[in-house]
Design an enzyme around this catalytic site. Structure first.
Site, PDB file in Angstrom:
ATOM      1  N   GLN A  16       0.852  -1.369   0.137  1.00 32.09           N
ATOM      2  CA  GLN A  16       0.166  -0.155   0.111  1.00 32.09           C
ATOM      3  C   GLN A  16       0.911   1.319   0.114  1.00 32.09           C
ATOM      4  OE1 GLN A  16      -3.166   2.149   2.697  1.00 32.09           O
ATOM      5  NE2 GLN A  16      -3.066   0.266   3.077  1.00 32.09           N
ATOM      6  N   ARG A  37       6.916  -9.225 -10.069  1.00 29.49           N
ATOM      7  CA  ARG A  37       7.680 -10.726 -10.055  1.00 29.49           C
ATOM      8  C   ARG A  37       6.759 -11.567 -11.059  1.00 29.49           C
ATOM      9  NH1 ARG A  37       9.417 -13.245  -4.485  1.00 29.49           N
ATOM     10  NH2 ARG A  37       7.715 -11.567  -3.976  1.00 29.49           N
ATOM     11  N   ASN A  95       9.461  -0.040  -1.941  1.00 29.18           N
ATOM     12  CA  ASN A  95       9.100  -0.071  -0.596  1.00 29.18           C
ATOM     13  C   ASN A  95       9.424  -1.656   0.062  1.00 29.18           C
ATOM     14  OD1 ASN A  95       6.655  -0.766  -1.940  1.00 29.18           O
ATOM     15  ND2 ASN A  95       5.897  -0.797   0.009  1.00 29.18           N
ATOM     16  N   PHE A  96      10.708  -2.131  -0.549  1.00 30.48           N
ATOM     17  CA  PHE A  96      10.901  -3.603  -0.149  1.00 30.48           C
ATOM     18  C   PHE A  96      11.606  -3.433   1.268  1.00 30.48           C
ATOM     19  CE2 PHE A  96      12.483  -4.135  -4.914  1.00 30.48           C
ATOM     20  CZ  PHE A  96      10.977  -4.852  -5.242  1.00 30.48           C
ATOM     21  N   ARG A 103      20.492  -6.585  -1.722  1.00 26.68           N
ATOM     22  CA  ARG A 103      20.657  -8.183  -2.332  1.00 26.68           C
ATOM     23  C   ARG A 103      20.595  -8.458  -3.722  1.00 26.68           C
ATOM     24  NH1 ARG A 103      18.297  -8.448   2.763  1.00 26.68           N
ATOM     25  NH2 ARG A 103      16.272  -8.772   1.903  1.00 26.68           N
ATOM     26  N   TYR A 137       4.116  -3.124   8.771  1.00 22.73           N
ATOM     27  CA  TYR A 137       2.787  -2.807   8.037  1.00 22.73           C
ATOM     28  C   TYR A 137       2.305  -1.837   8.884  1.00 22.73           C
ATOM     29  CZ  TYR A 137       3.286  -7.097   5.386  1.00 22.73           C
ATOM     30  OH  TYR A 137       3.875  -8.126   4.527  1.00 22.73           O
ATOM     31  N   GLU A 138       1.159  -1.366   8.399  1.00 18.55           N
ATOM     32  CA  GLU A 138       0.276  -0.123   8.717  1.00 18.55           C
ATOM     33  C   GLU A 138       0.315   0.032  10.250  1.00 18.55           C
ATOM     34  OE1 GLU A 138      -1.547   2.385   6.930  1.00 18.55           O
ATOM     35  OE2 GLU A 138      -1.851   3.182   9.175  1.00 18.55           O
ATOM     36  N   ASP A 167       0.442   3.745   6.031  1.00 16.78           N
ATOM     37  CA  ASP A 167       0.612   3.407   4.772  1.00 16.78           C
ATOM     38  C   ASP A 167       0.723   4.592   3.685  1.00 16.78           C
ATOM     39  OD1 ASP A 167       1.751   0.832   4.754  1.00 16.78           O
ATOM     40  OD2 ASP A 167      -0.212  -0.007   4.765  1.00 16.78           O
ATOM     41  N   GLY A 246      -7.935  20.478  19.081  1.00 18.64           N
ATOM     42  CA  GLY A 246      -7.450  21.791  19.044  1.00 18.64           C
ATOM     43  C   GLY A 246      -7.982  22.583  20.365  1.00 18.64           C
ATOM     44  N   GLY A 247      -8.072  23.961  20.284  1.00 12.59           N
ATOM     45  CA  GLY A 247      -8.520  24.850  21.342  1.00 12.59           C
ATOM     46  C   GLY A 247     -10.000  24.975  21.297  1.00 12.59           C
TER      47      GLY A 247
HETATM   48  N1  CAO Z   1      12.084 -10.202  -9.246  1.00 14.67           N
HETATM   49  C1  CAO Z   1      12.474 -10.883  -8.432  1.00 14.67           C
HETATM   50  N2  CAO Z   1      12.576 -10.723  -6.723  1.00 14.67           N
HETATM   51  C2  CAO Z   1      11.859  -9.922  -6.424  1.00 14.67           C
HETATM   52  C3  CAO Z   1      11.306  -9.076  -7.426  1.00 14.67           C
HETATM   53  C4  CAO Z   1      11.325  -9.209  -8.749  1.00 14.67           C
HETATM   54  N3  CAO Z   1      10.677  -8.652  -9.702  1.00 14.67           N
HETATM   55  N4  CAO Z   1      10.416  -8.271  -6.681  1.00 14.67           N
HETATM   56  C5  CAO Z   1      10.659  -8.483  -5.285  1.00 14.67           C
HETATM   57  N5  CAO Z   1      11.567  -9.298  -5.218  1.00 14.67           N
HETATM   58  C6  CAO Z   1      12.099  -9.827  -3.973  1.00 14.67           C
HETATM   59  C7  CAO Z   1      12.903  -9.153  -3.283  1.00 14.67           C
HETATM   60  O1  CAO Z   1      14.195  -8.896  -3.888  1.00 14.67           O
HETATM   61  C8  CAO Z   1      12.874  -9.828  -1.918  1.00 14.67           C
HETATM   62  O2  CAO Z   1      13.855 -10.857  -2.023  1.00 14.67           O
HETATM   63  P1  CAO Z   1      14.838 -11.059  -0.830  1.00 14.67           P
HETATM   64  O3  CAO Z   1      14.219 -11.155   0.673  1.00 14.67           O
HETATM   65  O4  CAO Z   1      15.569 -12.279  -1.225  1.00 14.67           O
HETATM   66  O5  CAO Z   1      16.183 -10.148  -0.945  1.00 14.67           O
HETATM   67  C9  CAO Z   1      11.497 -10.491  -1.940  1.00 14.67           C
HETATM   68  O6  CAO Z   1      11.005 -10.233  -3.128  1.00 14.67           O
HETATM   69  C10 CAO Z   1      10.365  -9.916  -0.908  1.00 14.67           C
HETATM   70  O7  CAO Z   1      10.417  -8.633  -0.695  1.00 14.67           O
HETATM   71  P2  CAO Z   1       9.978  -7.945   0.579  1.00 14.67           P
HETATM   72  O8  CAO Z   1      11.097  -8.444   1.595  1.00 14.67           O
HETATM   73  O9  CAO Z   1       9.861  -6.532   0.453  1.00 14.67           O
HETATM   74  O10 CAO Z   1       8.487  -8.465   0.876  1.00 14.67           O
HETATM   75  P3  CAO Z   1       7.956  -9.153   2.126  1.00 14.67           P
HETATM   76  O11 CAO Z   1       6.652  -9.674   1.437  1.00 14.67           O
HETATM   77  O12 CAO Z   1       8.686 -10.188   2.592  1.00 14.67           O
HETATM   78  O13 CAO Z   1       7.652  -7.787   3.090  1.00 14.67           O
HETATM   79  C11 CAO Z   1       6.925  -5.785   3.763  1.00 14.67           C
HETATM   80  C12 CAO Z   1       6.631  -6.869   2.684  1.00 14.67           C
HETATM   81  C13 CAO Z   1       6.040  -4.725   3.158  1.00 14.67           C
HETATM   82  C14 CAO Z   1       6.645  -6.166   5.193  1.00 14.67           C
HETATM   83  C15 CAO Z   1       8.326  -5.301   3.469  1.00 14.67           C
HETATM   84  O14 CAO Z   1       8.579  -5.043   2.100  1.00 14.67           O
HETATM   85  C16 CAO Z   1       8.793  -3.929   4.198  1.00 14.67           C
HETATM   86  O15 CAO Z   1       8.771  -3.722   5.368  1.00 14.67           O
HETATM   87  N6  CAO Z   1       8.492  -2.803   3.458  1.00 14.67           N
HETATM   88  C17 CAO Z   1       8.844  -1.532   3.864  1.00 14.67           C
HETATM   89  C18 CAO Z   1       7.866  -1.069   4.834  1.00 14.67           C
HETATM   90  C19 CAO Z   1       6.645  -0.913   4.104  1.00 14.67           C
HETATM   91  O16 CAO Z   1       6.631  -0.198   2.832  1.00 14.67           O
HETATM   92  N7  CAO Z   1       5.554  -1.069   4.542  1.00 14.67           N
HETATM   93  C20 CAO Z   1       4.238  -1.059   4.176  1.00 14.67           C
HETATM   94  C21 CAO Z   1       3.688  -2.076   3.360  1.00 14.67           C
HETATM   95  S1  CAO Z   1       1.960  -1.719   3.184  1.00 14.67           S
HETATM   96  O17 CAO Z   1       1.167  -2.253   4.647  1.00 14.67           O
END
Ligand code: CAO
Length: 418
Positions: A16, A37, A95-96, A103, A137-138, A167, A246-247
């Site tokens: 989000q 992906r 926002n990975f 990596r 997350y949110e 978010d 507020g006030g």
């Molecule tokens: N091709 C190949 N790999 C891909 C890809 C693509 N096109 N797109 C993503 N990936 C891979 C990433 O490289 C990552 O791999 P590694 O962990 O091996 O390095 C993997 O997909 C997963 O990415 P992620 O860790 O971001 O995803 P997750 O589901 O595990 O976590 C979240 C989700 C939201 C918790 C995390 O991304 C995060 O903390 N983001 C930052 C904060 C944020 O935006 N939070 C709000 C989310 S909305 O509530």
């Protein structure tokens, strides 16, 4: 011409926070290329589905006006395509989880090598510090940014709010950072990193609560209901129920039908400037001159009694009748509108704030359009892309690969199973 026409976004966002940001930029005219992906795409495509095998509303409502390319960025050919995307685009938004881009081999140093004009914008849960490696997350952001500890009632637990301040709120902050960096690049020719941490964004939105934290060190917060009830304050900003921040004291009051309708309530503000009018409409003209009620300071320890008295009046009216009576008298108030009422509100349809969109797989659905209106660059909402819908078009038209090269890329498995 749209305000951001000519700006190309490499949209590496998911869920989000990031998609909120890139959707806004797309509404302002940026060409937003969502890299997903192969076979999977943004996880939200499949979350909270209401129709089997069809992109969820969660996804469609956050990814309008974008194009989608599927690309395995861990495959060598996929990496070379991504390199070309980095060289071609103006902004990379992601926002990975912390460290994922490094990596993948596309950390900030590499991005700068490939394209010194590139702006690299990230949402993370936390800024640098003890929690920088955490996934967020949110609701985690609401809790760690000060919203939960200050939301809810005094005698209840910390509470999260339905507004997605963690978010979508952080996505908004990030969008402003990106546009600012683009403006800076106009003058310097250089890109830069933009970071919006969710904890920081939520705390920014809770600014008035940090204000109260410091006021509390000098004495009780007299506008909080707790003061009137004689409940002592602790050493941290308390939860204040529906007290106005507020006030001008305000409360949520019951209206006619509250026994069966969970939204038959109105927010009512006892603004000092209109106190005399309030006294008249609620049938308490004597409060206008009574030294215990006439001045705002005199009312502070009686707010609970005052609002209960006003509620005695609002309970005899519907929330819309209260609005109709109070508005002409400049008494600030607002009905509690349900999602159903908002979805059906004609004026919101007219301004494009609520929009009906047609989607090839799901048919018609409602979404929230662009909430920021630019007179010279109006936003037209178009449907979200299907997974990989624009892969070939982006490879050939944006990145300039020949048909034979596209075939080779496809055969490598970089776009999904060959
Ligand atoms: N091709 C190949 N790999 C891909 C890809 C693509 N096109 N797109 C993503 N990936 C891979 C990433 O490289 C990552 O791999 P590694 O962990 O091996 O390095 C993997 O997909 C997963 O990415 P992620 O860790 O971001 O995803 P997750 O589901 O595990 O976590 C979240 C989700 C939201 C918790 C995390 O991304 C995060 O903390 N983001 C930052 C904060 C944020 O935006 N939070 C709000 C989310 S909305 O509530």
């Amino acid at each position: 011409m749209k305000a951001l026409e000519g700006v190309r976004i490499l949209d590496f966002t998911h869920v989000q926070s990031g998609p909120t940001c890139t959707q806004l930029l797309a509404w302002f005219g940026a060409d937003c290329i969502k890299v997903e992906r192969p076979g999977v795409g943004d996880a939200t495509r499949g979350q909270l589905r209401d129709i089997p095998d069809v992109d969820s509303l969660y996804f469609t409502m956050l990814n309008h006006n974008k194009r989608s390319i599927t690309l395995n960025t861990k495959n060598e050919t996929g990496k070379s395509v991504l390199e070309r995307l980095v060289k071609t685009c103006d902004v990379l938004v992601e926002n990975f989880a912390p460290g994922a881009l490094d990596r993948m081999g596309f950390g900030w140093e590499r991005i700068q090598e490939l394209n010194p004009r590139m702006i690299m914008a990230s949402v993370k849960g936390f800024g640098p510090g003890p929690y920088e490696d955490c996934k967020v997350y949110e609701n985690v952001a609401q809790c760690t940014g000060g919203a939960a500890s200050t939301t809810g009632f005094l005698d209840g637990p910390p509470t999260v709010t339905g507004a997605q301040v963690g978010d979508s709120g952080t996505g908004l902050h990030l969008a402003l950072g990106i546009v600012t960096a683009l403006y800076h690049r106009e003058k310097t020719g250089r890109g830069q990193r933009v970071l919006a941490a969710m904890q920081d964004g939520v705390l920014n939105l809770c600014r008035v609560k940090l204000r109260d934290q410091q006021r509390l060190e000098r004495g009780p917060l007299t506008e909080y209901s707790q003061y009137g009830l004689g409940v002592p304050f602790s050493d941290a900003t308390p939860r204040a129920g529906n007290d106005s921040g507020g006030g001008q004291p305000g409360w949520i009051l019951k209206c006619k039908g509250w026994e069966t309708d969970p939204n038959a309530y109105v927010y009512f503000i006892t603004q000092a400037a209109v106190w005399q009018r309030i006294c008249d409409i609620i049938g308490k003209p004597e409060w206008k001159e009574d030294p215990g009620y006439a001045k705002p300071e005199a009312r502070l320890d009686k707010l609970n009694h005052i609002f209960e008295t006003i509620e005695g009046w609002t309970r005899t009216k519907t929330k819309f009748e209260v609005m109709d009576i109070c508005n002409p008298m400049d008494i600030p108030c607002g009905p509690i509108l349900s999602m159903k009422e908002l979805a059906e509100e004609p004026s919101l349809r007219e301004t494009g704030t609520v929009v009906e969109v047609d989607h090839p797989a799901r048919g018609k659905y409602l979404t929230v359009g662009c909430p920021i209106k630019l007179s010279e660059s109006p936003a037209e909402v178009t449907r979200s892309p299907l997974l990989g819908e624009h892969t070939t078009e982006i490879l050939s038209e944006v990145l300039g690969y020949s048909a034979a090269e596209v075939d080779d890329i496809r055969a490598s498995g970089a776009l999904g199973k060959p």
